[in-house]
Design a protein around this motif. Structure first.
Motif, mmCIF file in Angstrom:
data_model
loop_
_atom_site.group_PDB
_atom_site.id
_atom_site.type_symbol
_atom_site.label_atom_id
_atom_site.label_comp_id
_atom_site.label_asym_id
_atom_site.label_seq_id
_atom_site.Cartn_x
_atom_site.Cartn_y
_atom_site.Cartn_z
ATOM 1 N N MET A 24 0.847 -1.202 0.000
ATOM 2 C CA MET A 24 0.000 0.000 0.000
ATOM 3 C C MET A 24 0.883 1.252 0.000
ATOM 4 N N SER A 25 0.556 2.219 -0.870
ATOM 5 C CA SER A 25 1.301 3.477 -0.935
ATOM 6 C C SER A 25 0.327 4.638 -1.107
ATOM 7 N N PHE A 26 0.485 5.667 -0.294
ATOM 8 C CA PHE A 26 -0.309 6.889 -0.418
ATOM 9 C C PHE A 26 0.317 7.958 0.473
ATOM 10 N N SER A 27 -0.209 9.177 0.375
ATOM 11 C CA SER A 27 0.332 10.292 1.150
ATOM 12 C C SER A 27 -0.813 11.172 1.624
ATOM 13 N N ILE A 28 -0.730 11.686 2.865
ATOM 14 C CA ILE A 28 -1.768 12.558 3.409
ATOM 15 C C ILE A 28 -1.133 13.749 4.113
ATOM 16 N N ASP A 29 -1.899 14.840 4.202
ATOM 17 C CA ASP A 29 -1.449 16.042 4.908
ATOM 18 C C ASP A 29 -1.972 16.021 6.340
ATOM 19 N N THR A 30 -1.199 16.559 7.255
ATOM 20 C CA THR A 30 -1.619 16.575 8.655
ATOM 21 C C THR A 30 -2.582 17.725 8.969
ATOM 22 N N ASP A 31 -2.906 18.565 7.971
ATOM 23 C CA ASP A 31 -3.928 19.600 8.146
ATOM 24 C C ASP A 31 -5.316 19.089 7.772
ATOM 25 N N TRP A 32 -5.382 17.927 7.176
ATOM 26 C CA TRP A 32 -6.664 17.415 6.688
ATOM 27 C C TRP A 32 -7.544 16.912 7.824
ATOM 28 N N LYS A 33 -8.846 16.951 7.561
ATOM 29 C CA LYS A 33 -9.834 16.275 8.415
ATOM 30 C C LYS A 33 -10.238 15.028 7.643
ATOM 31 N N LEU A 34 -9.612 13.932 7.994
ATOM 32 C CA LEU A 34 -9.637 12.735 7.155
ATOM 33 C C LEU A 34 -10.586 11.687 7.721
ATOM 34 N N GLY A 35 -11.576 11.279 6.933
ATOM 35 C CA GLY A 35 -12.456 10.188 7.328
ATOM 36 C C GLY A 35 -11.906 8.869 6.826
ATOM 37 N N PHE A 36 -11.887 7.859 7.684
ATOM 38 C CA PHE A 36 -11.318 6.540 7.349
ATOM 39 C C PHE A 36 -12.478 5.560 7.199
ATOM 40 N N ILE A 37 -12.643 5.011 5.999
ATOM 41 C CA ILE A 37 -13.800 4.187 5.664
ATOM 42 C C ILE A 37 -13.355 2.797 5.249
ATOM 43 N N GLY A 38 -14.065 1.766 5.710
ATOM 44 C CA GLY A 38 -13.757 0.400 5.300
ATOM 45 C C GLY A 38 -14.599 -0.609 6.060
ATOM 46 N N ARG A 39 -14.597 -1.831 5.572
ATOM 47 C CA ARG A 39 -15.353 -2.921 6.192
ATOM 48 C C ARG A 39 -14.806 -3.276 7.568
ATOM 49 N N ASN A 40 -15.679 -3.866 8.425
ATOM 50 C CA ASN A 40 -15.227 -4.383 9.720
ATOM 51 C C ASN A 40 -14.160 -5.445 9.513
#
Length: 509
Positions: A24-40
């Motif tokens: 897995m590869s990706f990048s995010i900013d620490t200023d974001w309001k990030l929702g984390f979505i996925g199956r149980n």
């Protein structure tokens, strides 16, 4: 603004058959309001723990930010003490005045810090933890399902609070809550992770559009493959037929017959075409297999409601409940009824008596009275149930679940194969069926209770906060099921979107 860079992340639990994450590869900013979505059970909490450095992994996570995590763990010796005495253990350097300022934004007076922690409601405990969490500077916050057990009013308060903050990852399955709080989504798909700007609704719209395109492309590939298979079969048959004619003959008697050399060349060319078609089919199939790997295809669930000979199943008239040692009643003068095909939702703040009302109803049936035990409650008015009423109940508490699936099915008198089939339809991996249920995630435990209820034929289904920890895809499956089969229900649930879609009547306590 800092960055969190994830490169070629691969992780699996010791003894597990499959990787939780793979390259897995990706990048995010620490200023974001990030929702984390996925199956149980697909790795959301695991990923948060990887950010916290709790597990070893392959690949890299690079950042210079500091992480903090909600909910904090409450030690056994802390439950009887006020939170002010141990918040320093949760967050080093937490200042009392800043915590009180954050509590004020959450609608709580600072005095809750000085009350024994075990006397506080779920909402008050969650708000204290959030106030401590946001009392520091420059931390990137990992917030794991903050709305569980919160009533609608408390959810709205936390929703407004988080909407005014930034720099966090929020794990939640409440669609309205996510829409109000986030500006980016981090999505844990079946075989990938993706980052997208927007809230839950915009991501869902984009996902449906992308999934529709992928399905259309998949259908085109299927048709192309069928054509290739038919052409390949015709060419193969032609080649075999001509190959069989390569036998000796008298050219004087059959001067018009093609030569063996001609037939051989023709056959060789056709066999080459067959090989090329086969190779092309393989490439098409490989391309097609990649199209649908991240598409969610929820299976339709089924339920077996019983039909009662009476139309009216439950009637409450001037009804009230009060604990024997309490100064005032939980509620009083409550009047409502439940008829067949109605889905009645109980609405009210935490502690107003919703769960107590459900248990009072359960006590009216001998079967459940033995399991639940008596409650020190005094009744006012009348609460009457139709005779012979069969009830299927989901408890909001999952702590009693332990042991294997086989033993659970035997105890509940459930068909094990059907029970496991429903869990599979709710996207639970087969490997979970070999584990002790006490090791399940909270979402997986809830799915066990939901599957058991769906398999139990009943006149009335009483579900007490059934969607706590349940992923959004399973919520949509359950919504579709209830709208299709229309079982008679009495439900306590604070997911506003779910209630809007399902409820035929709301009773306010």
């Amino acid at each position: 603004m800092a960055r969190i860079n994830v490169n070629n992340l691969t992780f699996y639990y010791e003894g597990s058959f499959d990787n939780i994450f793979e390259n897995m590869s990706f990048s995010i900013d620490t200023d974001w309001k990030l929702g984390f979505i996925g199956r149980n059970g697909k790795g959301k909490t695991t990923f948060l723990n990887l950010l916290l450095g709790k597990y070893e992994y392959v690949g890299s996570i690079t950042t210079n930010t500091v992480f903090d995590y909600f909910p904090y763990q409450v030690k056994e010796e802390h439950w009887s003490r006020p939170a002010i005495e141990f918040v320093e253990e949760w967050k080093a350097g937490a200042e009392q005045w800043r915590i009180i300022c954050e509590l004020d934004k959450l609608g709580l007076d600072g005095e809750v810090l000085y009350r024994p922690f075990d006397t506080l409601s779920f909402g008050e405990r969650s708000k204290i933890m959030l106030a401590v969490l946001f009392s520091g500077d420059n931390d990137f916050l990992l917030i794991d399902e903050p709305t569980n057990h919160l009533d609608q009013k408390s959810r709205k308060t936390v929703e407004r609070y988080l909407a005014g903050k930034k720099g966090f990852i929020l794990v939640s399955h409440d669609r309205n809550f996510l829409d109000a709080c986030i500006d980016h989504v981090l999505v844990l798909n079946r075989h990938s992770m993706e980052v997208q700007a927007g809230n839950f609704s915009s991501w869902w719209e984009n996902k449906n559009r992308k999934d529709t395109f992928a399905r259309m492309e998949n259908e085109k590939h299927k048709k192309e493959i069928e054509k290739l298979k038919a052409a390949s079969e015709r060419a193969r048959q032609w080649a075999e037929k001509n190959e069989s004619t390569k036998i000796g003959y008298d050219p004087l008697k059959e001067p018009d017959r093609p030569t063996r050399a001609y037939i051989g060349a023709k056959t060789k060319k056709m066999q080459s075409r067959v090989t090329q078609m086969g190779n092309r089919m393989e490439r098409e199939i490989e391309e097609k297999e990649g199209l649908l790997q991240d598409i969610e295809c929820p299976v339709d669930l089924k339920i077996r409601p019983l039909e009662h000979f009476k139309q009216k199943l439950l009637t409450a008239y001037q009804y009230g409940l009060q604990y024997e040692d309490a100064a005032s009643p939980l509620f009083e003068n409550l009047c409502f009824e439940i008829c067949q095909k109605e889905r009645v939702f109980l609405n009210g703040a935490n502690g107003c008596g919703k769960s107590s009302l459900i248990k009072a109803i359960l006590q009216k049936t001998e079967e459940v009275e033995q399991k639940e035990g008596g409650m020190p409650l005094r009744e006012q008015g009348s609460l009457t149930l139709a005779s012979g009423l069969v009830i299927s109940y989901i408890n909001q508490d999952t702590s009693f679940l332990s042991g294997g699936i086989k033993a659970f099915c035997k105890m509940k008198n459930l068909d094990e194969s059907l029970f496991c089939a429903i869990l599979r339809q709710l996207d639970m991996d087969r490997i979970q069926f070999t584990k002790d249920m006490k090791d399940f995630s909270e979402g997986q435990k809830k799915k066990v209770l939901i599957a058991a209820s769906l398999l139990t034929p009943a006149h009335l289904y009483m579900w007490d906060e059934p969607l706590n920890y349940i992923d959004v895809f399973s919520r949509m499956q359950i919504e579709k099921l209830l709208l299709e089969y229309q079982p008679t229900m009495l439900v306590v649930e604070h997911d506003a979107k779910f209630r809007e879609r399902i409820a035929t009547k709301t009773v306010d306590l």
